[in-house]
Design an enzyme around this catalytic site. Structure first.
Site, PDB file in Angstrom:
ATOM      1  N   SER A  85      -7.490   1.945  -2.057  1.00 41.73           N
ATOM      2  CA  SER A  85      -6.292   1.158  -2.351  1.00 41.73           C
ATOM      3  C   SER A  85      -6.768  -0.170  -2.924  1.00 41.73           C
ATOM      4  O   SER A  85      -7.787  -0.701  -2.507  1.00 41.73           O
ATOM      5  CB  SER A  85      -5.502   0.928  -1.069  1.00 41.73           C
ATOM      6  OG  SER A  85      -4.654  -0.185  -1.217  1.00 41.73           O
ATOM      7  N   CYS A 145      -9.988  -1.836  15.036  1.00 39.92           N
ATOM      8  CA  CYS A 145     -10.269  -3.267  15.225  1.00 39.92           C
ATOM      9  C   CYS A 145     -10.386  -3.673  16.690  1.00 39.92           C
ATOM     10  O   CYS A 145     -11.056  -4.664  17.004  1.00 39.92           O
ATOM     11  CB  CYS A 145      -9.186  -4.109  14.567  1.00 39.92           C
ATOM     12  SG  CYS A 145      -8.972  -3.702  12.833  1.00 39.92           S
ATOM     13  N   CYS A 190      -8.466  -2.161   4.299  1.00 35.29           N
ATOM     14  CA  CYS A 190      -8.380  -3.400   5.070  1.00 35.29           C
ATOM     15  C   CYS A 190      -9.591  -3.676   5.932  1.00 35.29           C
ATOM     16  O   CYS A 190      -9.701  -4.732   6.539  1.00 35.29           O
ATOM     17  CB  CYS A 190      -7.112  -3.397   5.927  1.00 35.29           C
ATOM     18  SG  CYS A 190      -6.864  -1.879   6.812  1.00 35.29           S
ATOM     19  N   GLU A 227       0.818  -1.204   0.000  1.00 34.77           N
ATOM     20  CA  GLU A 227       0.000   0.000   0.000  1.00 34.77           C
ATOM     21  C   GLU A 227       0.858   1.263   0.000  1.00 34.77           C
ATOM     22  O   GLU A 227       0.526   2.266  -0.637  1.00 34.77           O
ATOM     23  CB  GLU A 227      -0.933  -0.002   1.227  1.00 34.77           C
ATOM     24  CG  GLU A 227      -2.099   0.946   1.095  1.00 34.77           C
ATOM     25  CD  GLU A 227      -3.282   0.547   1.985  1.00 34.77           C
ATOM     26  OE1 GLU A 227      -3.393  -0.647   2.311  1.00 34.77           O
ATOM     27  OE2 GLU A 227      -4.071   1.439   2.327  1.00 34.77           O
ATOM     28  N   GLU A 243       1.943   1.698  -3.442  1.00 34.04           N
ATOM     29  CA  GLU A 243       0.794   2.149  -4.235  1.00 34.04           C
ATOM     30  C   GLU A 243       0.549   3.648  -4.022  1.00 34.04           C
ATOM     31  O   GLU A 243       0.292   4.389  -4.978  1.00 34.04           O
ATOM     32  CB  GLU A 243      -0.440   1.341  -3.817  1.00 34.04           C
ATOM     33  CG  GLU A 243      -1.679   1.608  -4.663  1.00 34.04           C
ATOM     34  CD  GLU A 243      -2.935   0.964  -4.080  1.00 34.04           C
ATOM     35  OE1 GLU A 243      -2.847   0.351  -2.988  1.00 34.04           O
ATOM     36  OE2 GLU A 243      -3.994   1.084  -4.698  1.00 34.04           O
ATOM     37  N   LYS A 298     -15.231  -9.776   8.549  1.00 32.98           N
ATOM     38  CA  LYS A 298     -14.217 -10.620   7.901  1.00 32.98           C
ATOM     39  C   LYS A 298     -14.813 -11.936   7.428  1.00 32.98           C
ATOM     40  O   LYS A 298     -14.303 -12.567   6.513  1.00 32.98           O
ATOM     41  CB  LYS A 298     -13.068 -10.919   8.869  1.00 32.98           C
ATOM     42  CG  LYS A 298     -12.191  -9.727   9.217  1.00 32.98           C
ATOM     43  CD  LYS A 298     -11.184  -9.416   8.145  1.00 32.98           C
ATOM     44  CE  LYS A 298     -10.404  -8.152   8.430  1.00 32.98           C
ATOM     45  NZ  LYS A 298      -9.795  -7.604   7.223  1.00 32.98           N
ATOM     46  N   GLU A 314     -14.516 -12.947  -5.224  1.00 37.59           N
ATOM     47  CA  GLU A 314     -13.215 -12.671  -5.842  1.00 37.59           C
ATOM     48  C   GLU A 314     -12.039 -13.104  -4.968  1.00 37.59           C
ATOM     49  O   GLU A 314     -10.885 -13.048  -5.387  1.00 37.59           O
ATOM     50  CB  GLU A 314     -13.082 -11.179  -6.186  1.00 37.59           C
ATOM     51  CG  GLU A 314     -13.099 -10.230  -5.006  1.00 37.59           C
ATOM     52  CD  GLU A 314     -14.493  -9.777  -4.611  1.00 37.59           C
ATOM     53  OE1 GLU A 314     -15.479 -10.459  -4.993  1.00 37.59           O
ATOM     54  OE2 GLU A 314     -14.620  -8.762  -3.903  1.00 37.59           O
ATOM     55  N   GLU A 324     -16.074 -11.028   4.211  1.00 37.48           N
ATOM     56  CA  GLU A 324     -14.954 -10.780   3.301  1.00 37.48           C
ATOM     57  C   GLU A 324     -14.403 -12.095   2.755  1.00 37.48           C
ATOM     58  O   GLU A 324     -14.122 -12.220   1.575  1.00 37.48           O
ATOM     59  CB  GLU A 324     -13.860 -10.014   4.047  1.00 37.48           C
ATOM     60  CG  GLU A 324     -12.723  -9.538   3.160  1.00 37.48           C
ATOM     61  CD  GLU A 324     -11.621  -8.847   3.935  1.00 37.48           C
ATOM     62  OE1 GLU A 324     -11.251  -9.351   5.014  1.00 37.48           O
ATOM     63  OE2 GLU A 324     -11.128  -7.820   3.445  1.00 37.48           O
TER      64      GLU A 324
END
Lengths: 155, 386, 593
Positions: C327, C523, C307, C280, C283, C366, C374, C369
């Site tokens: 990102s 988190c 994230c 990142e 990036e 999560k 994908e 996720e």
């Protein structure tokens, strides 16, 4: 949808886009379309920038803001005590027989819905009903038949 | 016990010249208006019975430029239909009363909250409103009124639920304090008054407080519009002096076989025949917003109670435990007692539950369910059980 | 000051204090249910009613402001009768299958029943009269209306803290319920799966979807090699469900416990957090070059971190026109997952088909996720099962492990090494701080100009934090950044994410880089963390995170030897083709309701 989006914009232009505009906008949609479709509620949510769940939560609180399918003429039969004492059951029976639906249902041609409601303020002339916003009082089965025939003949 | 006998009055529907009264009012000081209403002894005519003069006094005392007068036209108490008649016949007096309230508390804006079931009155009410606004402009009285429509929710007759509804939300009553006098609609100081209260206030300003205060009893001064229905040969709307006994009322309006009178609608009290002579219709006895229902001996009080409990279980806003669940428990309880599926002594448990609802519910709806429940079960126990 | 008396004890409080708060000052406990320190006052459950001398009705202690001269009694006969009735009423509309319920012994209604309503049931059962629904449509949580007591904590959470209002109170009277938009399944509405509602639900009406049995099955399957990764925020909160105080670090014991549970490889999400920083950070610098040097109109800033899957679903629903600002980096969990069945399997000579990849997360989103279609870069489902911190505690108890007396141990190697920069991912501002520690050094060759590498302006519980860092003395290849005042922002809680996005939508966003975490506190306040939650608890966990960081030898992501190794052996360099295949992702535009 095009039609609906326009209606929502029209109503928002008229009443505003604040939270307090929600009720008059929902009332305006019900006036035109008899009930609130999911699409309508989503359009309102987008226009007023509030969540669709909030719109639904508010609408579903109010008996006259139906979120399920309603016909062009919503017949509300009062079921509170005086109307109940003065012959509401016969009125319901007459309507069920005439319209061939049960309480809570809508005719298949989407013309009539039959529901029960609480005291509409005509106890001295019970039994009473509302058809959309108009009250009909001192009813007998015969009178009811005449009234509904009149609505059926409307274009 | 002070009693006044049954006396008919003609005040609310008396025709007046609004220009005359409002021109008088606009020149009065806020404190003068409030003093007259205090002297008259007028208490809220919607059923709660808060002294109107005090309500206006407290709201007037709050230092805040934006205030509101709200007219509670959400008449939904079963058996009450007098506000409909008042709006139909003398809407201009309702508006006039609001303007006077506005002058008293320092509000320039008024809202009429009209229940959906009275929507058919709207075209006529708007026409009258136009005339009212023109008159107000003519006499330089700065007070404008808007309409807000309800959409079918009895609980919106509760003041803070009404405010929530005006503000675009569910009609869920608020925590109090703060009270409407400090924080009402849109969080602003608000005087919320019943339709009849506002008309009465206008008449008090017209005639002065003395004649009104001579009527009624010490605790229930003045007169009231009653909506009478049920087993009576003369159902309808009658304006009567407060303070008559239920017996006197039944003598006039009963059909000769009156077994019970429900005073104050579903949230009111059921007076049995044996208590007629000893019960005064007024704030010191059984208060009412106007609803009077007569039941003769052909009626099953179980059906009456069931009807009321069913009503409350549906109309409760649902937010607080004692009301939301309590109403369902009372309803299911009497059903099971009637069917013999639970012992009749279960009614005693339900009576205690009704007491809990009275003290623990968040708003007047939950607090009042027990009134009808207890008075019907106490006085007609056999009809519930057998 | 306002003086009042509670149970004949006098107390003085500031104006605006409620009776409940005043009682707490005196250590007088008044039971509550709908009340929650993170949320506005509701006053609907009525459990906290107390008697005020002179008042006609009982008053709700949570909602009544203390007034001068008030005389309150919290335990009179009237109060006790009412309280018992209220608990009994709640029980009568609640499907009490406590013995089978996930919240057994952790349920606030159960606790109240035990205190006030044990013995014969007074009222009739109402559950049979309602056709309650159980919504299992989301991979993250289960909504069981038959256990709902309508305290509305979930609704207030979803509105006040998370902005999204995916659930609302619907209908009235006996039909009143907590509902999504027109009763749609939760997987079909704007719910972000953040689990903040789960954290605040007092009963078993909202619980995470558990995968404990599936993980046990994998562990017992001798054919399978079960790999487990642990998120940074887990190690500072796991202890709370095992008898520790909030904010105690239990990292070493957690690793030992995981081995004892039977996981074949115990690895660390912190490894892939360091990896995320490499990807990142690179990036970001490339993006800045495109914008500042090339004047590329198609590249948009600010760049957002990616994230937090709750945040990702939020932006996909509410601000889909800005997906290109995100990102493209996967979250550390998913980067790990992609590598577990490729790089790791190769290194350990394992058949990837036999690798089961499990993650322990402070998060419920999560789970969603991991299920995203994908997320199969490895050729298989990259993450097979996600367990919350709470679920791990359950497994540890099921295995009869005496957690407190465990020896501490270290993670396995290859994907187990980490730095302090990785562990601070668990706190709001941590990703930003980690990124800055690396990016600044890449660009200038020097460490960030903050004492001990602690970039304090990005730390703390404020909803939106801002910082500006002047970049000076750049290395030659980065000279286009010379003198640039890098403006960054950090937001946590979706209500604050929305503030940032509104500004972006208006074209007024001044930032280059923004870190967004869906959960309040980051988190450490995630939807999978031990319950209860409060500002104080989250602050304690946050302190522990920064403490872990301080105690680590390596504190910058680019120093992580496992990370250096994986680039050398496998990925090449950050943002390489292989890196893009495995470690980067794309996003999906979703409906706004």
């Amino acid at each position: 949808m095009y039609h609906l989006g326009n209606l929502v914009k029209e109503l928002s232009d008229k009443h505003g886009r604040e939270r307090e505009s929600l009720m008059p906008i929902l009332q305006g949609i019900v006036e035109r379309h008899n009930y609130l479709t999911d699409e309508a509620m989503v359009e309102v949510a987008k226009e007023l920038d509030i969540s669709a769940a909030e719109v639904y939560g508010t609408a579903s609180f109010y008996t006259f803001l139906d979120t399920q399918v309603r016909g062009k003429y919503v017949i509300r039969v009062c079921k509170t005590i005086t109307c109940s004492m003065k012959g509401k059951s016969e009125i319901i029976q007459t309507l069920e027989d005439m319209l061939k639906i049960k309480v809570g249902e809508t005719t298949s041609d989407k013309q009539f819905s039959l529901i029960e409601t609480n005291c509409i303020g005509w106890c001295h002339k019970a039994p009473a009903i509302l058809i959309n916003e108009l009250p009909y009082t001192e009813l007998t089965p015969e009178k009811v038949v005449e009234i509904i025939k009149g609505y059926m003949q409307r274009k | 016990m002070e009693k006044r006998g049954l006396n008919k009055v003609d005040l609310i529907f008396e025709k007046v010249d609004p220009k005359e009264v409002l021109s008088k009012a606009v020149k009065m000081k806020s404190s003068e208006i409030i003093q007259q209403v205090l002297d008259s002894g007028l208490k809220g005519r919607g059923g709660a019975g808060f002294p109107t003069g005090l309500k206006w006094k407290y709201t007037a005392a709050v230092k805040e430029p934006e205030k509101y007068v709200v007219c509670n036209a959400d008449e939904g108490e079963p058996g009450t239909f007098k506000d409909r008649e008042i709006l139909d016949k003398v809407a201009y007096k309702v508006y006039g009363g609001m303007a006077i309230a506005g002058r008293a508390i320092g509000a320039k804006k008024g809202i009429v909250y009209l229940r959906a079931e009275y929507r058919f009155l709207l075209p006529q009410l708007m026409k009258e409103l136009d005339s009212f606004h023109k008159l107000m402009k003519d006499i330089s009285f700065d007070f404008k009124i808007n309409f807000c429509l309800g959409s079918g929710a009895y609980i919106c007759g509760e003041e803070s639920a009404l405010f929530e509804s005006v503000e675009g939300g569910r009609g869920e009553p608020r925590n109090k304090p703060p009270y409407p006098t400090t924080s009402g609609v849109f969080g602003k100081p608000t005087s919320i008054n019943n339709v009849e209260t506002l008309v009465t206030a206008m008449m008090i300003i017209k005639h002065g407080p003395e004649s009104y205060s001579q009527l009624g009893t010490k605790d229930s001064r003045g007169s009231k519009v009653f909506s009478i229905s049920g087993d009576t040969p003369t159902p309808g709307i009658f304006e009567l002096e407060l303070g008559m006994s239920v017996q006197e009322f039944v003598n006039e309006f009963g059909d000769g076989d009156t077994k019970a009178v429900q005073v104050g609608g579903a949230s009111g009290f059921c007076v049995p025949r044996k208590r007629f002579p000893y019960t005064v219709i007024g704030f010191e006895g059984v208060p009412t917003g106007g609803s009077m229902k007569l039941f003769n001996s052909s009626r099953s009080m179980y059906n009456v109670l069931h009807n009321y409990l069913d009503f409350f279980a549906e109309e409760s806003c649902g937010q607080c435990t004692p009301c939301r669940v309590g109403c369902q428990q009372l309803l299911k309880g009497v059903q099971k007692v009637k069917k013999g599926e639970v012992k009749s002594t279960y009614l005693n448990e339900l009576m205690k539950l009704a007491d809990t609802m009275k003290v623990a519910s968040k708003c007047g709806l939950g607090q009042s369910v027990g009134n009808a429940f207890k008075t019907i079960v106490e006085n007609f126990r056999e009809e519930i059980i057998y | 000051m306002i003086n009042l008396s509670i149970n004949s004890q006098r107390v003085s409080v500031q104006p605006g204090t409620t009776v409940l708060e005043a009682a707490r000052k005196l250590n007088i406990k008044i039971p509550t249910l709908c009340n929650h320190s993170d949320l506005c006052v509701a006053g609907n459950c009525r459990v906290c009613v107390v008697e005020q001398t002179g008042a006609k009705t009982l008053i709700a202690a949570c909602a009544m402001p203390a007034a001068e001269g008030m005389d309150i009694q919290t335990n009179t006969l009237k109060v006790r009768n009412a309280r018992k009735h209220i608990v009994e009423l709640l029980l009568s509309e609640h499907r009490s299958d406590c013995t089978k319920c996930y919240k057994n012994q952790k349920c606030e209604l159960q606790a109240l029943a035990n205190e006030f309503a044990f013995g014969d049931t007074i009222f009739l059962d109402l559950v049979e009269d309602h056709s309650y629904t159980i919504d299992r449509s989301s991979p993250s949580f289960i909504k069981d209306d038959s256990k709902c007591i309508r305290c509305q904590r979930c609704v207030r959470t979803c509105t006040e803290l998370q902005y999204i209002s995916a659930i609302a109170v619907a209908n009235k009277g006996l039909h009143q319920k907590i509902s999504s938009f027109h009763n749609r399944p939760m997987s079909h509405v704007v719910c972000t799966n953040c689990g903040q509602c789960v954290n605040r639900c007092p009963t078993g009406a909202l619980v995470e979807k558990t995968y404990i049995d599936q993980v046990w099955d994998a562990i017992y399957d001798s054919d399978k090699h079960v790999v487990v990764q642990t998120a940074p925020a887990v190690r500072v909160a796991l202890g709370e469900d095992l008898g520790y105080d909030p904010g105690e670090r239990v990292t070493g014991k957690m690793v030992t416990a995981l081995r004892q549970l039977g996981f074949d490889s115990v690895l660390d999400t912190d490894f892939s957090a360091d990896l995320t920083i490499m990807e990142e950070g690179t990036e970001l610098l490339l993006k800045l070059k495109k914008v500042l040097v090339d004047g590329d109109k198609k590249t948009s800033i600010p760049m957002f971190t990616s994230c937090s899957p709750g945040w990702i679903k939020f932006i996909e629903h509410k601000y889909p026109e800005f997906l290109s600002n995100l990102s493209t980096c996967k979250s550390p969990q998913q980067m790990f997952g992609a590598l577990a069945k490729t790089y790791f399997a190769q290194k350990k000579r394992l058949d990837p088909l036999k690798v089961v990849s499990v993650s322990i997360m402070p998060c419920t989103a999560k789970k969603y996720e991991a299920d995203r279609p994908e997320m199969r870069a490895s050729g298989y489902k990259d993450i097979d099962y996600v367990l919350t911190t709470r679920e791990l505690a359950v497994m540890i108890k099921q295995a009869g492990i005496d957690f407190r007396n465990l020896e501490e141990s270290h993670y396995d190697s290859i994907m187990g090494d980490s730095t302090g920069a990785a562990v601070i991912f668990g706190a709001t501002g941590g990703v930003m701080e980690a990124a800055l520690r690396t990016a600044y050094e890449i660009v200038t060759g020097r460490e960030v100009p903050f004492k001990n590498l602690n970039i304090t302006p990005v730390r703390g519980m404020e909803g939106v934090k801002e910082a500006t860092i002047k970049i000076e003395g750049c290395k030659p290849e980065w000279k286009f950044l010379e003198g640039v005042e890098l403006k960054v922002a950090i937001a946590h809680g979706l209500v604050n994410a929305n503030k940032i996005m509104k500004q972006v939508r208006m074209g007024k966003s001044p930032y280059h880089f923004v870190e967004i975490m869906a959960c309040p506190g980051g988190c450490i306040g995630g939807g999978g963390q031990p319950i209860p939650t409060s500002m104080e608890i989250r602050k304690n966990r946050m302190k522990a995170i920064y403490s872990e960081d301080e105690h680590m030898v390596l504190r910058k992501s680019h120093e992580n030897p496992d990370v250096i190794g994986i680039y050398k052996e496998f990925l090449g360099k950050p943002n390489s083709h292989v890196a893009h295949e495995l470690l980067h992702t794309h996003y999906v535009e979703r409906e706004s309701y």
